[in-house]
Design an enzyme around this catalytic site. Structure first.
Site, short mmCIF file in Angstrom:
data_model
loop_
_atom_site.label_atom_id
_atom_site.label_comp_id
_atom_site.label_asym_id
_atom_site.label_seq_id
_atom_site.Cartn_x
_atom_site.Cartn_y
_atom_site.Cartn_z
N LEU A 133 3.89 -26.79 -31.71
CA LEU A 133 4.85 -27.57 -32.49
C LEU A 133 6.27 -27.31 -32.02
CD1 LEU A 133 3.45 -27.18 -36.12
CD2 LEU A 133 2.93 -28.92 -34.40
N CYS A 134 7.03 -28.38 -31.98
CA CYS A 134 8.43 -28.30 -31.56
C CYS A 134 9.30 -28.05 -32.78
CB CYS A 134 8.83 -29.60 -30.85
SG CYS A 134 10.56 -29.65 -30.34
N LEU A 135 9.52 -26.77 -33.10
CA LEU A 135 10.29 -26.38 -34.27
C LEU A 135 11.30 -25.31 -33.90
CD1 LEU A 135 7.31 -26.05 -36.77
CD2 LEU A 135 8.81 -28.02 -36.51
#
Length: 216
Positions: free
Chosen positions: A88-90
């Site tokens: 996930l791109c967080l």
């Protein structure tokens, strides 16, 4: 074991103790018994959200340099919000190491992830609230077939099964009620289907009398 790995292990054990002493609402997390750098977590959908009651399994992979480097974060159970089985791109994940703060703990990461789940402007999957609510029921089925969920979160297994049975029973009852209402609004009679044929036959029988009358 390297010094960095020892530091990561020590820190994660401390974070785990703190998590048990101060549980986070709507979040559970357990390490892989064979590898403390791999963790599984469950986000439970908060009340008054499209995810209410849903159980969403995910995974954290911590680097040996933790807490100086962030973990990778994966969702396993479909949420209708994030892609599954992909990093996930967080801001709290290794997708953005420049935003990582070594003071952040396991709890910090999980709280941040739940916040991102509930925000309407973050995430790569665009779905309506109605579809997300349908995924709540699907989350129970999905998790009950996942060995990590069943082994690491046994306290949730029965809850998931009870919720699944309850919601499916409610859906069946709702469908039955709709059918009963339809029957009341549009009563069916077997004569409806044959009425045109009866009229046709009666017309044929009456035709000679009509012609006789006209001829006279």
């Amino acid at each position: 074991m390297s010094s960095t790995n020892m530091m990561a292990t020590f820190r994660l054990k401390q974070d785990y103790i703190k998590l048990k002493q101060n549980p986070i609402p709507n979040i559970l997390a357990e390490p892989n018994p064979a590898d403390i750098l791999e963790w599984f977590f469950v986000l439970i959908g908060p009340k008054d959200t499209p995810y209410e009651g849903g159980m969403y399994l995910g995974k954290l992979i911590f680097p040996s340099e933790f807490p100086f480097k962030p973990p990778s974060i994966y969702m396993i159970t479909p949420t209708g919000r994030f892609e599954t089985d992909t990093p996930l791109c967080l801001s709290v994940s290794d997708f953005h190491p420049e935003t990582w703060n070594p003071a952040w703990t396991l709890s910090s990461v999980l709280i941040g992830l739940l916040s991102f789940l509930l925000e309407s402007t973050v995430g790569s999957v665009d779905m309506s609230d109605e579809k997300r609510r349908k995924l709540v029921v699907e989350s129970f089925k999905f998790n009950l077939n996942n060995s990590n969920f069943c082994q690491l979160f046994p306290e949730l297994v029965q809850v998931a099964q009870d919720e699944l049975d309850s919601r499916e029973a409610h859906q069946v009852g709702h469908t039955a009620s709709d059918l009963e209402e339809d029957d009341e609004l549009e009563p069916y009679s077997p004569l409806i289907g044959v009425l045109p044929h009866i009229c046709f036959v009666v017309g044929l029988l009456a035709l000679p009398f009509m012609l006789k009358y006209v001829w006279k």
